[in-house]
Design a protein around this motif. Structure first.
Motif, PDB file in Angstrom:
ATOM      1  N   GLU A  42       0.749  -1.189  -0.131  1.00 23.32           N
ATOM      2  CA  GLU A  42      -0.108  -0.177  -0.042  1.00 23.32           C
ATOM      3  C   GLU A  42       0.781   1.227  -0.015  1.00 23.32           C
ATOM      4  N   PHE A  43       0.473   2.079  -0.889  1.00 25.79           N
ATOM      5  CA  PHE A  43       1.159   3.453  -1.135  1.00 25.79           C
ATOM      6  C   PHE A  43       0.254   4.651  -0.694  1.00 25.79           C
ATOM      7  N   GLY A  44       0.632   5.735  -0.155  1.00 27.59           N
ATOM      8  CA  GLY A  44      -0.015   7.014  -0.193  1.00 27.59           C
ATOM      9  C   GLY A  44      -1.072   7.001   0.862  1.00 27.59           C
ATOM     10  N   TRP A  45      -1.181   6.002   1.927  1.00 31.60           N
ATOM     11  CA  TRP A  45      -1.988   5.946   3.048  1.00 31.60           C
ATOM     12  C   TRP A  45      -1.885   7.345   3.782  1.00 31.60           C
ATOM     13  N   ASP A  46      -3.109   7.777   4.339  1.00 30.78           N
ATOM     14  CA  ASP A  46      -3.341   9.045   5.194  1.00 30.78           C
ATOM     15  C   ASP A  46      -4.580   8.552   5.969  1.00 30.78           C
ATOM     16  N   GLY A  47      -5.116   9.669   6.800  1.00 25.02           N
ATOM     17  CA  GLY A  47      -6.170   9.301   7.644  1.00 25.02           C
ATOM     18  C   GLY A  47      -7.399   9.560   6.848  1.00 25.02           C
ATOM     19  N   ASP A  48      -7.404   9.767   5.431  1.00 22.18           N
ATOM     20  CA  ASP A  48      -8.738   9.828   4.771  1.00 22.18           C
ATOM     21  C   ASP A  48      -8.967   8.703   3.939  1.00 22.18           C
ATOM     22  N   VAL A  49      -8.027   7.419   3.996  1.00 22.80           N
ATOM     23  CA  VAL A  49      -8.509   6.647   3.189  1.00 22.80           C
ATOM     24  C   VAL A  49      -9.619   5.565   3.784  1.00 22.80           C
ATOM     25  N   ASP A  50     -10.142   4.868   2.970  1.00 22.61           N
ATOM     26  CA  ASP A  50     -11.312   4.225   3.345  1.00 22.61           C
ATOM     27  C   ASP A  50     -10.734   2.729   3.955  1.00 22.61           C
ATOM     28  N   ASP A  51     -11.068   2.801   5.419  1.00 26.71           N
ATOM     29  CA  ASP A  51     -10.352   1.643   5.919  1.00 26.71           C
ATOM     30  C   ASP A  51     -11.443   0.220   5.780  1.00 26.71           C
ATOM     31  N   ASP A  69       7.500   0.813   3.246  1.00 26.26           N
ATOM     32  CA  ASP A  69       8.833   0.276   3.466  1.00 26.26           C
ATOM     33  C   ASP A  69       9.249  -1.181   3.196  1.00 26.26           C
ATOM     34  N   TYR A  70       8.237  -1.946   2.527  1.00 23.67           N
ATOM     35  CA  TYR A  70       8.369  -3.370   2.157  1.00 23.67           C
ATOM     36  C   TYR A  70       9.227  -3.218   0.960  1.00 23.67           C
ATOM     37  N   THR A  71      10.294  -4.143   0.952  1.00 22.57           N
ATOM     38  CA  THR A  71      11.271  -4.246  -0.142  1.00 22.57           C
ATOM     39  C   THR A  71      11.266  -5.554  -1.107  1.00 22.57           C
ATOM     40  N   GLY A  72      10.355  -6.361  -0.950  1.00 19.10           N
ATOM     41  CA  GLY A  72      10.221  -7.521  -1.855  1.00 19.10           C
ATOM     42  C   GLY A  72       9.187  -7.299  -3.098  1.00 19.10           C
ATOM     43  N   GLU A  73       9.333  -8.099  -3.971  1.00 19.43           N
ATOM     44  CA  GLU A  73       8.328  -7.908  -5.075  1.00 19.43           C
ATOM     45  C   GLU A  73       6.848  -8.050  -4.578  1.00 19.43           C
ATOM     46  N   THR A  74       5.774  -7.635  -5.207  1.00 23.05           N
ATOM     47  CA  THR A  74       4.416  -7.759  -4.659  1.00 23.05           C
ATOM     48  C   THR A  74       3.581  -8.339  -5.889  1.00 23.05           C
ATOM     49  N   ASP A  75       2.192  -8.982  -5.597  1.00 20.17           N
ATOM     50  CA  ASP A  75       1.403  -9.288  -6.608  1.00 20.17           C
ATOM     51  C   ASP A  75       0.399  -8.132  -6.984  1.00 20.17           C
ATOM     52  N   ALA A  76       0.409  -7.318  -6.083  1.00 19.05           N
ATOM     53  CA  ALA A  76      -0.505  -6.154  -6.279  1.00 19.05           C
ATOM     54  C   ALA A  76      -0.191  -4.903  -5.389  1.00 19.05           C
ATOM     55  N   ALA A  77      -0.412  -3.671  -5.921  1.00 14.03           N
ATOM     56  CA  ALA A  77      -0.339  -2.592  -5.021  1.00 14.03           C
ATOM     57  C   ALA A  77      -1.504  -1.802  -5.218  1.00 14.03           C
ATOM     58  N   LEU A  78      -1.827  -1.076  -4.110  1.00 13.18           N
ATOM     59  CA  LEU A  78      -2.954  -0.096  -3.852  1.00 13.18           C
ATOM     60  C   LEU A  78      -2.044   1.284  -3.615  1.00 13.18           C
ATOM     61  N   LEU A  79      -2.424   2.180  -4.565  1.00  7.07           N
ATOM     62  CA  LEU A  79      -2.072   3.555  -4.273  1.00  7.07           C
ATOM     63  C   LEU A  79      -3.343   4.443  -4.110  1.00  7.07           C
ATOM     64  N   TRP A  80      -3.294   5.132  -2.983  1.00  7.29           N
ATOM     65  CA  TRP A  80      -4.275   6.094  -2.476  1.00  7.29           C
ATOM     66  C   TRP A  80      -3.866   7.326  -3.169  1.00  7.29           C
ATOM     67  N   TRP A  81      -4.293   7.972  -4.170  1.00  4.97           N
ATOM     68  CA  TRP A  81      -3.793   9.192  -4.796  1.00  4.97           C
ATOM     69  C   TRP A  81      -4.781  10.384  -4.851  1.00  4.97           C
ATOM     70  N   ARG A  82      -4.202  11.535  -4.341  1.00  2.00           N
ATOM     71  CA  ARG A  82      -5.305  12.906  -4.426  1.00  2.00           C
ATOM     72  C   ARG A  82      -4.492  13.880  -5.387  1.00  2.00           C
ATOM     73  N   ALA A  83      -5.267  14.700  -6.097  1.00  2.00           N
ATOM     74  CA  ALA A  83      -4.632  15.752  -6.895  1.00  2.00           C
ATOM     75  C   ALA A  83      -3.595  16.634  -6.057  1.00  2.00           C
ATOM     76  N   GLY A  84      -2.749  16.853  -6.440  1.00  2.27           N
ATOM     77  CA  GLY A  84      -1.693  17.545  -5.645  1.00  2.27           C
ATOM     78  C   GLY A  84      -0.656  16.677  -4.883  1.00  2.27           C
ATOM     79  N   ASP A  85      -0.744  15.519  -4.816  1.00  2.00           N
ATOM     80  CA  ASP A  85       0.277  14.552  -4.248  1.00  2.00           C
ATOM     81  C   ASP A  85       1.551  14.322  -4.941  1.00  2.00           C
ATOM     82  N   GLY A  86       1.697  15.111  -6.023  1.00  4.52           N
ATOM     83  CA  GLY A  86       2.886  14.990  -6.861  1.00  4.52           C
ATOM     84  C   GLY A  86       2.475  14.643  -8.056  1.00  4.52           C
ATOM     85  N   ASP A  87       3.597  13.760  -8.709  1.00  3.41           N
ATOM     86  CA  ASP A  87       3.496  13.330  -9.970  1.00  3.41           C
ATOM     87  C   ASP A  87       3.024  11.898 -10.300  1.00  3.41           C
TER      88      ASP A  87
END
Length: 156
Positions: A42-51, A69-87
């Motif tokens: 999971e990436f982009g977690w913040d207090g506004d995510v849907d638990d 911080d996980y460093t292994g390969e993954t089967d899937a990724a969750l990215l919580w993204w908001r306008a203004g979070d960057g590129d």
């Protein structure tokens, strides 16, 4: 805080999950491709995510989500993204680097423009640059829209 009404499913999406109202039950996250024993980061977690959505994913995979911080390969990724979070393109390129062959990413964006909504065309453009393409979109919860991104077969 009042939650805005969920908009209709994304037009033009052929994915049957697009019509989902976002119950965040294990069946709805299963339609995204989550299955037991996957490693999901999971990436982009913040207090506004849907638990409820997060817990539904954990119920299906049978374990906790891995943090950034996980460093292994993954089967899937969750990215919580908001306008203004960057590129977004940079974030998706980084995600591609952690996914195993056949893996996928789910980008979760707010539905409310005032709450950081991201235009679907921005997701499509960023995904294309990162070597991914849209495999469907649906309403993950009353506040969040999920877009599944996959790599073309044989990308590595």
């Amino acid at each position: 805080m009042n939650t805005p009404a969920a908009p209709a499913a994304d037009p033009g999406s052929a994915d049957p999950a697009s019509a989902d109202t976002g119950s965040a039950d294990p069946g709805s996250v299963g339609r995204l491709g989550f299955v037991a024993e996957q490693i999901v980061q999971e990436f982009g977690w913040d207090g506004d995510v849907d638990d409820d959505f997060r817990f539904a994913v954990e119920d299906v995979i049978g374990s906790d989500l891995e943090d950034e911080d996980y460093t292994g390969e993954t089967d899937a990724a969750l990215l919580w993204w908001r306008a203004g979070d960057g590129d977004l393109t940079d974030a998706l390129v980084d995600l591609v680097g952690v996914l195993q062959e056949g893996g996928f990413a789910v980008v979760l964006t707010p539905k409310d423009r005032d709450g950081g909504a991201v235009d679907p065309s921005e997701i499509d453009e960023s995904a294309g640059t990162a070597g991914l393409h849209r495999a469907g979109a649906f309403h993950a919860s009353p506040r969040w829209r999920a877009t599944k991104l996959v790599a073309p077969k044989g990308r590595r």
